[in-house]
Design a protein around this motif. Structure first.
Motif, PDB file in Angstrom:
ATOM      1  N   MET A   1       0.843  -1.180   0.000  1.00  0.00           N
ATOM      2  CA  MET A   1       0.000   0.000   0.000  1.00  0.00           C
ATOM      3  C   MET A   1       0.887   1.243   0.000  1.00  0.00           C
ATOM      4  O   MET A   1       1.925   1.294   0.631  1.00  0.00           O
ATOM      5  CB  MET A   1      -0.929  -0.013   1.222  1.00  0.00           C
ATOM      6  N   THR A   2       0.435   2.263  -0.681  1.00  0.00           N
ATOM      7  CA  THR A   2       1.139   3.533  -0.747  1.00  0.00           C
ATOM      8  C   THR A   2       1.256   4.139   0.642  1.00  0.00           C
ATOM      9  O   THR A   2       0.362   4.005   1.461  1.00  0.00           O
ATOM     10  CB  THR A   2       0.335   4.497  -1.654  1.00  0.00           C
ATOM     11  N   GLY A   3       2.364   4.858   0.895  1.00  0.00           N
ATOM     12  CA  GLY A   3       2.518   5.547   2.170  1.00  0.00           C
ATOM     13  C   GLY A   3       1.408   6.575   2.358  1.00  0.00           C
ATOM     14  O   GLY A   3       0.935   7.186   1.389  1.00  0.00           O
ATOM     15  N   LEU A   4       0.998   6.775   3.593  1.00  0.00           N
ATOM     16  CA  LEU A   4      -0.108   7.679   3.877  1.00  0.00           C
ATOM     17  C   LEU A   4       0.141   9.085   3.365  1.00  0.00           C
ATOM     18  O   LEU A   4      -0.786   9.761   2.927  1.00  0.00           O
ATOM     19  CB  LEU A   4      -0.400   7.701   5.381  1.00  0.00           C
ATOM     20  N   ASP A   5       1.393   9.546   3.391  1.00  0.00           N
ATOM     21  CA  ASP A   5       1.675  10.897   2.926  1.00  0.00           C
ATOM     22  C   ASP A   5       1.575  11.023   1.405  1.00  0.00           C
ATOM     23  O   ASP A   5       1.570  12.119   0.872  1.00  0.00           O
ATOM     24  CB  ASP A   5       3.046  11.365   3.417  1.00  0.00           C
ATOM     25  N   GLU A   6       1.480   9.914   0.703  1.00  0.00           N
ATOM     26  CA  GLU A   6       1.361   9.915  -0.757  1.00  0.00           C
ATOM     27  C   GLU A   6      -0.083   9.729  -1.232  1.00  0.00           C
ATOM     28  O   GLU A   6      -0.367   9.858  -2.412  1.00  0.00           O
ATOM     29  CB  GLU A   6       2.226   8.805  -1.364  1.00  0.00           C
ATOM     30  N   MET A   7      -0.983   9.426  -0.321  1.00  0.00           N
ATOM     31  CA  MET A   7      -2.368   9.083  -0.702  1.00  0.00           C
ATOM     32  C   MET A   7      -3.206  10.299  -1.034  1.00  0.00           C
ATOM     33  O   MET A   7      -2.956  11.402  -0.551  1.00  0.00           O
ATOM     34  CB  MET A   7      -3.049   8.304   0.425  1.00  0.00           C
ATOM     35  N   TRP A 106      -7.218  10.414  -8.364  1.00  0.00           N
ATOM     36  CA  TRP A 106      -7.155  11.599  -9.213  1.00  0.00           C
ATOM     37  C   TRP A 106      -6.718  12.832  -8.422  1.00  0.00           C
ATOM     38  O   TRP A 106      -6.131  13.759  -8.980  1.00  0.00           O
ATOM     39  CB  TRP A 106      -8.508  11.867  -9.876  1.00  0.00           C
ATOM     40  N   ALA A 107      -6.978  12.866  -7.117  1.00  0.00           N
ATOM     41  CA  ALA A 107      -6.660  14.026  -6.286  1.00  0.00           C
ATOM     42  C   ALA A 107      -5.361  13.867  -5.512  1.00  0.00           C
ATOM     43  O   ALA A 107      -4.963  14.779  -4.779  1.00  0.00           O
ATOM     44  CB  ALA A 107      -7.809  14.293  -5.315  1.00  0.00           C
ATOM     45  N   ALA A 108      -4.684  12.735  -5.663  1.00  0.00           N
ATOM     46  CA  ALA A 108      -3.470  12.486  -4.883  1.00  0.00           C
ATOM     47  C   ALA A 108      -2.381  13.529  -5.126  1.00  0.00           C
ATOM     48  O   ALA A 108      -1.790  14.026  -4.159  1.00  0.00           O
ATOM     49  CB  ALA A 108      -2.953  11.070  -5.127  1.00  0.00           C
ATOM     50  N   ARG A 115      -0.395  19.089   1.391  1.00  0.00           N
ATOM     51  CA  ARG A 115       0.190  18.636   2.661  1.00  0.00           C
ATOM     52  C   ARG A 115       1.619  19.141   2.812  1.00  0.00           C
ATOM     53  O   ARG A 115       2.022  19.593   3.884  1.00  0.00           O
ATOM     54  CB  ARG A 115       0.139  17.110   2.767  1.00  0.00           C
ATOM     55  N   ARG A 116       2.381  19.067   1.736  1.00  0.00           N
ATOM     56  CA  ARG A 116       3.791  19.492   1.796  1.00  0.00           C
ATOM     57  C   ARG A 116       3.920  20.994   2.027  1.00  0.00           C
ATOM     58  O   ARG A 116       4.926  21.456   2.553  1.00  0.00           O
ATOM     59  CB  ARG A 116       4.522  19.059   0.536  1.00  0.00           C
TER      60      ARG A 116
END
Length: 147
Positions: A1-7, A106-108, A115-116
């Motif tokens: 699964m993708t890291g939470l900060d990448e979702m 689509w919004a990732a 977030r960054r």
């Protein structure tokens, strides 16, 4: 699964199908969204509420008979007993429902950039189509009555 900060943003839905209407005809569109990487299904649970009020998860055989076999095994375990009970409280007797947790792929990229930069979501929601149509009808009635 993708890291939470990448979702991307994660949403959930509970979609009720009145007795006899769960036939799988709309669900290929969900598969299309997954195939096109617009959404990623994180968990999916099919439930049925019996006329006596008992709520149960549908098993693989029932999914196949309802034309929903493509979704058999799509559950991650994220949805559980509490979700089953909550769905049971709002479903009509004899109805079935799909509980769906999905990531908005689509919004990732936008979500990551926000977030960054230190931004964070402080509110969100969804406007049901029925409410939107009602508001548009009310607005149109006001315009046509000359107000």
């Amino acid at each position: 699964m993708t890291g939470l900060d990448e979702m991307g943003p994660v949403d959930y839905l509970c979609i009720e199908f009145p007795r006899g209407s769960l036939n799988g005809t709309a669900l290929p569109l969900l598969l299309d969204l997954v195939d096109r990487r617009i959404v990623r299904v994180l968990d999916l649970l099919f439930v049925r509420k019996s006329p006596d009020g008992t709520v149960v998860a549908l098993d693989g055989r029932e999914l196949e008979l309802s034309g929903l076999g493509a979704f058999h095994g799509a559950a991650s375990g994220m949805l559980g007993g509490d979700d089953l009970r909550e769905a049971g409280a709002i479903l009509e007797p004899g109805a079935a429902a799909i509980l769906l947790v999905y990531e908005n792929l689509w919004a990732a990229p936008l979500s990551r950039a926000l977030r960054r930069s230190g931004a964070h979501l402080v509110a969100g929601g969804r406007i049901p189509v029925q409410e939107l149509l009602g508001a548009l009808d009310a607005s149109e009635a006001t315009v046509t009555s000359g107000r």
